[in-house]
Scaffold this active site. Structure first.
Site, PDB file in Angstrom:
ATOM      1  N   LYS A 183      17.424  20.727 -10.924  1.00  0.00           N
ATOM      2  CA  LYS A 183      16.718  19.542 -11.389  1.00  0.00           C
ATOM      3  C   LYS A 183      17.593  18.615 -12.073  1.00  0.00           C
ATOM      4  O   LYS A 183      18.272  19.032 -12.870  1.00  0.00           O
ATOM      5  CB  LYS A 183      15.534  19.954 -12.184  1.00  0.00           C
TER       6      LYS A 183
ATOM      7  N   SER B  23      16.108  20.585 -16.195  1.00  0.00           N
ATOM      8  CA  SER B  23      15.118  21.542 -16.427  1.00  0.00           C
ATOM      9  C   SER B  23      15.335  23.025 -17.400  1.00  0.00           C
ATOM     10  O   SER B  23      16.498  23.399 -17.099  1.00  0.00           O
ATOM     11  CB  SER B  23      14.393  22.071 -14.858  1.00  0.00           C
TER      12      SER B  23
ATOM     13  N   HIS C 200       0.768  -1.246  -0.007  1.00  0.00           N
ATOM     14  CA  HIS C 200      -0.094   0.064  -0.103  1.00  0.00           C
ATOM     15  C   HIS C 200       0.661   1.259  -0.053  1.00  0.00           C
ATOM     16  O   HIS C 200       0.445   2.321   0.473  1.00  0.00           O
ATOM     17  CB  HIS C 200      -0.891   0.054   1.225  1.00  0.00           C
TER      18      HIS C 200
ATOM     19  N   GLU D 214       9.963   7.961 -16.692  1.00  0.00           N
ATOM     20  CA  GLU D 214       8.922   8.539 -17.286  1.00  0.00           C
ATOM     21  C   GLU D 214       8.134   8.469 -18.565  1.00  0.00           C
ATOM     22  O   GLU D 214       7.001   8.230 -18.858  1.00  0.00           O
ATOM     23  CB  GLU D 214       8.858  10.207 -17.014  1.00  0.00           C
TER      24      GLU D 214
END
Length: 461
Positions: A285, A279, A158, A292
């Site tokens: 970043k 980024s 979970h 992704e």
């Protein structure tokens, strides 16, 4: 004036220019060219073998088809929209090369069984390549697993801290998924590797052909026994899309974990510069673009599976033009799956570093050893449910006091139950918690080593 089609003597006027374009598949089924040439060579040899054409004519046809292959490799064979499809493009060029002999190639064959043959040859080849990629993906995971048998990572259910596990054990779960994918594709390959060639348009042919001969030349394991089924079956393509979808599910699940692990909140892994991007506005970043993209592309493959199921669900026997739509879905699913497998293999092999010190700290910051306290009591005769409730209360109290189980004194343990002794501290230490889970398939270090060796024997065989 448009070029005369093979079937145009039946018609009084030419196709509308837009319908020519709408009807054509050459822009994408050129992907099948190599397979169409291979299938056509086998067909030509069979026609000679069965004395339907002469050996000399078969030699001319084979030489012409091989010339087309060479022209294609050299970038000299680029049929346009006027060719309609790859099969007509080949036949037209073959006739230019060999004259009237080229017109004999299509004897005892329809485009229906021809395209069915091509697509099976294509998919058989692609399945072999994807299975090889799966092995490389497994090897990348195994390299990390070998290096991290005794590295401990929080295990989750979970998405909540559950029990600590060996990092190798975690990675081997994905190796097992890939093993099922590899085996599943092997099974599908067998059902793909059946020849429809010689089934004709739908009813067979009056010529004395030998379908088993062409099947043998093309290394098919058998032939379709029903001509209607042969030209209309796309079960093998749907099965492949199912298998490809499962591969993408597995890659997407791993991608999700990599994305989480690379976040500042987890910091279980660091992305190397070779597999991360920055980024355009935030200089601090480092983005996990590879996982992704894989996670996003999974939906693309799932969509192709759904499209194929919808395509097939209402088709009457035998061949229907709807089946032209099977190719783009199949081709794109193959390319997407192969690209994602390659990307994830590179990411695992070169794009991540596990933060061992961070992991070592993380596993001491929670109550994931609570089950081991209950097991400790149960091993000393306390009914497990009673032990479970005792531990539940101590967790509740410890949370209220800002403590962990390791912070309790022996006196506090013994106030909870007299069965607790000095060895409770060793029993709930992370290394012991993991090491003790030696049931078959468990995360105990000894079991993980056994599992690793078994899987390596499969993967490297």
């Amino acid at each position: 004036m448009s070029e005369k089609k093979t079937w145009s003597d039946r018609f009084e006027s030419a196709l509308h220019p837009f319908i020519v374009e709408f009807n054509a598949s050459i822009t994408f089924d050129i992907e099948l060219l190599e397979y169409d040439l291979t299938g056509s060579i086998a067909h030509a040899k069979m026609l000679s073998h069965c004395q339907i054409i002469s050996p000399a004519e078969a030699e001319q046809l084979v030489a012409g088809l091989e010339q087309i292959r060479q022209e294609y490799h050299q970038g000299q064979f680029n049929p346009g929209i006027d060719a309609e499809d790859v099969h007509f493009a080949v036949e037209r060029r073959l006739t230019e090369i060999t004259g009237d002999v080229g017109k004999k190639l299509h004897t005892a064959r329809s485009r229906n069984d021809q395209v069915g043959t091509d697509i099976r040859l294509y998919l058989r080849d692609q399945i072999t390549q994807i299975r090889t990629q799966l092995r490389e993906f497994q090897k990348a995971l195994l390299t990390h697993a070998e290096n991290h048998i005794e590295t401990i990572i929080p295990g989750y259910t979970h998405l909540q801290r559950a029990q600590p596990v060996s990092l190798a054990h975690h990675l081997l779960a994905y190796v097992q998924m890939a093993q099922r994918d590899w085996e599943r594709l092997g099974e599908i390959s067998k059902r793909t590797n059946i020849s429809p060639l010689g089934a004709g348009a739908l009813a067979g042919t009056t010529f004395p052909i030998d379908r088993h001969y062409t099947a043998s030349l093309l290394e098919f394991e058998g032939v379709y026994s029903n001509s209607l089924d042969a030209v209309s079956d796309r079960d093998f393509a749907i099965e492949f899309l199912c298998a490809a979808s499962l591969i993408m599910v597995h890659l997407s699940r791993l991608s999700e974990e990599m994305i989480l692990w690379a976040s500042q909140e987890f910091r279980f892994i660091t992305l190397t510069d070779s597999c991360a991007t920055g980024s355009s506005i935030m200089p601090q970043k480092k983005n996990p673009d590879v996982p992704e993209l894989v996670r996003g592309k999974s939906g693309r493959v799932f969509g192709h599976l759904q499209a194929m199921l919808v395509l097939m669900k209402g088709l009457p026997l035998a061949y229907n033009k709807d089946l032209q739509e099977d190719k783009e879905a199949l081709f794109d699913a193959v390319k997407t799956t192969k690209a994602c497998l390659m990307a994830m293999t590179v990411l695992i092999a070169e794009g991540i570093t596990f933060e061992v010190e961070r992991l070592a700290t993380t596993i001491t910051e929670d109550f994931s050893n609570a089950t081991d306290v209950a097991d400790y009591l149960a091993a000393r005769g306390v009914p497990f449910r009673e032990a479970y409730n005792i531990v539940g209360k101590v967790v509740k109290t410890s949370l209220a006091e800002g403590k962990l189980l390791k912070d309790l004194s022996l006196e506090q343990w013994q106030e909870l139950h007299p069965a607790f002794a000095e060895d409770i501290f060793a029993a709930i230490a992370p290394q012991q918690v993991v090491s003790a889970r030696n049931s078959y398939g468990g995360t105990g270090f000894a079991r993980v080593r056994e599992s690793l060796n078994l899987v390596k024997a499969q993967v490297y065989s």
